[in-house]
Design a protein around this motif. Structure first.
Motif, short mmCIF file in Angstrom:
data_model
loop_
_atom_site.label_atom_id
_atom_site.label_comp_id
_atom_site.label_asym_id
_atom_site.label_seq_id
_atom_site.Cartn_x
_atom_site.Cartn_y
_atom_site.Cartn_z
N HIS A 57 0.84 -1.20 0.00
CA HIS A 57 0.00 0.00 0.00
C HIS A 57 0.87 1.26 0.00
O HIS A 57 0.60 2.21 -0.74
N GLN A 58 1.92 1.24 0.80
CA GLN A 58 2.82 2.39 0.85
C GLN A 58 3.55 2.58 -0.47
O GLN A 58 3.74 3.71 -0.93
N VAL A 59 3.91 1.48 -1.13
CA VAL A 59 4.57 1.58 -2.43
C VAL A 59 3.61 2.18 -3.45
O VAL A 59 3.99 3.06 -4.24
N GLU A 60 2.37 1.73 -3.44
CA GLU A 60 1.36 2.29 -4.35
C GLU A 60 1.14 3.77 -4.09
O GLU A 60 1.05 4.57 -5.02
N GLU A 61 1.07 4.15 -2.82
CA GLU A 61 0.91 5.56 -2.48
C GLU A 61 2.11 6.37 -2.94
O GLU A 61 1.97 7.48 -3.45
N ALA A 62 3.30 5.81 -2.80
CA ALA A 62 4.51 6.50 -3.24
C ALA A 62 4.49 6.69 -4.75
O ALA A 62 4.84 7.75 -5.27
N LYS A 63 4.03 5.65 -5.48
CA LYS A 63 3.93 5.77 -6.94
C LYS A 63 2.92 6.84 -7.33
O LYS A 63 3.16 7.60 -8.27
N LYS A 64 1.81 6.89 -6.61
CA LYS A 64 0.81 7.93 -6.89
C LYS A 64 1.39 9.32 -6.64
O LYS A 64 1.16 10.25 -7.42
N LEU A 65 2.13 9.46 -5.55
CA LEU A 65 2.74 10.75 -5.24
C LEU A 65 3.76 11.15 -6.31
O LEU A 65 3.82 12.31 -6.71
N VAL A 66 4.54 10.19 -6.78
CA VAL A 66 5.51 10.48 -7.84
C VAL A 66 4.79 10.92 -9.10
O VAL A 66 5.19 11.89 -9.76
#
Length: 148
Positions: A57-66
């Motif tokens: 979930h954190q990786v997905e959120e980081a991708k969204k932020l990027v």
């Protein structure tokens, strides 16, 4: 078991270890504490799944932020280009307006001069009219001219 883990975790927060090192050490001790009992293997596997799920979930959120940052950079670049184009247009318009503004200033100066001249002429005219009226009043034979 929980109390000893809490105490260790509480003390670990104040040690000189980095945050990542403390997390790894706390996880190792937590898993070691609960791996001793046979019934806790399910709990440990669920905890591991939850940690992996949270990591995903954190990786997905980081991708969204990027992706959002990249979009903001694109929009920022477009806005900068628009601002630069508008500034160039403003500079051109100001250059074109400069001669017109100089002409307006000259005309305003002429208007002020002409207004002062007109005021002087009106004052002189009023003075001459008053002199003429005084002259007519002084001559009784010309009184009938004033009545007409």
């Amino acid at each position: 078991k929980w109390q000893s883990y809490w105490q260790f975790g509480h003390l670990a927060c104040f040690s000189s270890q980095s945050h990542t090192q403390r997390k790894k050490e706390n996880s190792r001790i937590f898993l070691a504490t609960f791996s001793s009992s046979s019934s806790s293997s399910f709990f440990v596997s669920r905890l591991t799944e939850r940690a992996m799920s949270q990591r995903d979930h954190q990786v997905e959120e980081a991708k969204k932020l990027v992706a959002q940052l990249e979009q903001i950079e694109v929009e920022s670049k477009a806005l900068k280009e628009t601002v630069q184009a508008m500034e160039a247009e403003q500079k051109d318009l100001m250059a074109k307006a400069a001669p017109t503004q100089a002409r307006i200033a000259a005309i305003n100066g002429e208007v002020a001069t002409k207004t002062a001249e007109l005021r002087k002429i009106k004052t002189a005219m009023m003075t001459k009219e008053n002199e003429y009226m005084a002259f007519l009043e002084a001559q009784p034979a010309l009184v009938h001219v004033m009545r007409k």
